[in-house]
Design a protein around this motif. Structure first.
Motif, PDB file in Angstrom:
ATOM      1  N   GLY A  31      -6.910   3.724  -0.136  1.00 27.52           N
ATOM      2  CA  GLY A  31      -6.192   3.878  -1.390  1.00 27.52           C
ATOM      3  C   GLY A  31      -6.731   2.947  -2.416  1.00 27.52           C
ATOM      4  O   GLY A  31      -6.449   3.282  -3.691  1.00 27.52           O
ATOM      5  N   GLU A  32      -7.336   1.786  -2.122  1.00 25.76           N
ATOM      6  CA  GLU A  32      -7.548   0.783  -3.160  1.00 25.76           C
ATOM      7  C   GLU A  32      -8.749   1.016  -3.946  1.00 25.76           C
ATOM      8  O   GLU A  32      -9.253   0.638  -4.929  1.00 25.76           O
ATOM      9  N   GLU A  59       0.889  -1.271   0.025  1.00 23.33           N
ATOM     10  CA  GLU A  59       0.049   0.050  -0.047  1.00 23.33           C
ATOM     11  C   GLU A  59       0.820   1.443   0.026  1.00 23.33           C
ATOM     12  O   GLU A  59       0.415   2.289  -0.421  1.00 23.33           O
ATOM     13  N   THR A  60       1.894   1.124   0.491  1.00 19.93           N
ATOM     14  CA  THR A  60       2.797   2.416   0.841  1.00 19.93           C
ATOM     15  C   THR A  60       4.186   2.230   0.309  1.00 19.93           C
ATOM     16  O   THR A  60       4.728   1.045   0.250  1.00 19.93           O
ATOM     17  N   VAL A  61       4.663   3.525   0.151  1.00 15.73           N
ATOM     18  CA  VAL A  61       6.247   3.590  -0.197  1.00 15.73           C
ATOM     19  C   VAL A  61       6.965   2.914   0.802  1.00 15.73           C
ATOM     20  O   VAL A  61       7.893   2.100   0.472  1.00 15.73           O
ATOM     21  N   PRO A 101       5.531   7.151  -5.713  1.00 10.92           N
ATOM     22  CA  PRO A 101       6.373   6.300  -6.133  1.00 10.92           C
ATOM     23  C   PRO A 101       7.617   7.025  -6.868  1.00 10.92           C
ATOM     24  O   PRO A 101       8.694   6.477  -7.071  1.00 10.92           O
ATOM     25  N   LEU A 102       7.193   8.012  -7.643  1.00 14.27           N
ATOM     26  CA  LEU A 102       8.253   8.600  -8.675  1.00 14.27           C
ATOM     27  C   LEU A 102       9.489   9.248  -7.558  1.00 14.27           C
ATOM     28  O   LEU A 102      10.706   9.501  -8.149  1.00 14.27           O
ATOM     29  N   GLY A 140      -5.548   8.482   3.519  1.00 17.01           N
ATOM     30  CA  GLY A 140      -4.668   7.129   3.966  1.00 17.01           C
ATOM     31  C   GLY A 140      -3.302   6.972   3.785  1.00 17.01           C
ATOM     32  O   GLY A 140      -2.679   7.908   3.208  1.00 17.01           O
ATOM     33  N   PRO A 141      -2.750   5.926   4.442  1.00 19.01           N
ATOM     34  CA  PRO A 141      -1.314   5.954   4.370  1.00 19.01           C
ATOM     35  C   PRO A 141      -0.643   5.589   2.813  1.00 19.01           C
ATOM     36  O   PRO A 141      -1.542   5.124   2.170  1.00 19.01           O
TER      37      PRO A 141
END
Ligand SMILES: NC(=O)c1ccc[n+]([C@@H]2O[C@H](COP(=O)([O-])OP(=O)(O)OC[C@H]3O[C@@H](n4cnc5c(N)ncnc54)[C@H](OP(=O)(O)O)[C@@H]3O)[C@@H](O)[C@H]2O)c1
Length: 325
Positions: free
Chosen positions: A234-235, A152-154, A180-181, A323-324
């Motif tokens: 996030g989904e 879910e998270t970086v 993510p970039l 969200g996270p």
């Protein structure tokens, strides 16, 4: 279709795959294997060779439909997942992981899984790391060819990248979610880990077709998880509140080049990042599959569009993500 390497595995796959969560005709409908076979067949005929599923999708029905499809087409790769359902959030043992793997093998009707992924399991379990030892053991025993993780998270992604033998990382990455970039994509490239991109269309919002009046069926996560009531926010719509997401999609629509649809631009934007191995848009009909694969034939987006979408992200989108992340 253009093909890319899945990290440093030596496996080369066409860059647009198929997400098989809603394979049976869409979230909230009873699973329809006829529709599932039509979607899978349309994908195959369009050049798709990578299919992402999970043991819990359709309560096993997604894997079963793919298993039937594999009897007709063996030259494809299937990535499944484990770690949700009954063993979530704290029943991870060597045995439960092995049993889940064996059930996926049975439903898919194969001797070894091409790729199995941890399915958004708790960060503490990732950090503990034993679950990766059990996956390495399954690989050494020949039950799985490779393993990866869906996160879910970086932060979770960076944690997984430290695990020896990790083949792939599945992340949410789209015009709405650009974080993510900053660090993750470069680190994955350094480690030779393939990036699998889910939610490329932010649950359909980035196709530009939704309005404030769009209604979703009660069994559709865009209804019951609209604000993260059931699982990670996030989904669903990439974590953006629905009406805000519709407004942001309207802003993004101004940047769509004349020769493409908004869905094509959204997919092209992802493909323009070469750390990405494969995108897995989900589809509720064969027509959507056929439309989505066309993004592979388009040229990269002009730099001005990338810059405009980066500014929009910094100024209006980033702060709207819940969200996270
Ligand atoms: N935790 C995890 O690991 C996790 C979580 C979520 C998803 N996934 C995987 O990622 C895949 C993709 O994610 P997703 O399906 O949630 O998000 P997505 O690909 O962003 O959205 C898919 C939805 O968008 C709509 N759509 C697709 N193509 C379209 C087109 N060309 N034009 C207009 N609408 C279109 C369809 O919905 P309607 O037709 O119903 O509007 C479709 O169900 C899933 O299938 C699954 O395999 C993994």
């Amino acid at each position: 279709m253009q093909a890319r390497k899945l990290g440093s595995t030596g496996l080369t796959i066409p860059e647009i795959g198929l997400g098989c969560w809603q394979l049976g005709g869409g979230w909230g409908n009873d699973w329809d294997n006829t529709i599932a076979q039509q979607i899978l067949e349309a994908a195959y005929q369009s050049g798709v060779r990578f299919f992402d599923t999970a043991d819990v999708y359709g309560d096993g029905a997604s894997e079963q439909s793919i298993g039937e499809f594999l009897n007709r087409h063996a030259d494809v790769s299937v990535a499944t997942k484990l770690g949700r359902g009954a063993i979530y959030p704290d029943h991870y043992t060597r045995d439960t992981i092995r049993t889940a793997t064996q059930r996926s093998l049975e439903r898919l009707g194969v001797r070894a899984l091409d790729l199995t992924q941890l399915h958004c399991i708790p960060p503490a379990v990732l950090r503990d790391g034993k679950v990766f030892d059990w996956l390495r053991e399954l690989r050494d025993d020949g039950l799985i060819a490779r393993f990866g993780a869906s996160v879910e998270t970086v932060e979770e992604g960076l944690l997984c990248l430290e695990q020896p033998g990790l083949t792939s990382l599945q992340i949410i990455f789209n015009i709405f979610r650009q974080k993510p970039l900053e660090q993750l994509l470069a680190r994955a490239q350094e480690k030779g880990v393939g990036i699998i991109v889910r939610l490329p269309l932010a649950s359909g919002l980035l196709s530009g077709k939704m309005t404030r009046d769009t209604v979703f069926r009660s069994g559709d996560h865009r209804h019951f998880n609209r604000d993260g009531q059931q699982f990670n926010v996030g989904e669903t719509f990439a974590g953006i509140e629905f009406e805000t997401g519709v407004s942001l999609a309207e802003d993004i629509a101004h940047h769509v080049p004349a020769n493409m649809t908004m869905a094509q631009m959204a997919l092209r934007w992802i493909l323009d990042h070469d750390a990405v191995s494969v995108i897995i848009p989900g589809a509720s009909s064969p027509a959507q599959v056929a439309a989505n694969v066309t993004a592979s034939q388009l040229p990269p987006l002009p730099q001005e569009i990338h810059q405009a979408l980066a500014s929009l992200y910094r100024e209006r989108i980033h702060g709207a993500i819940r969200g996270p992340y």
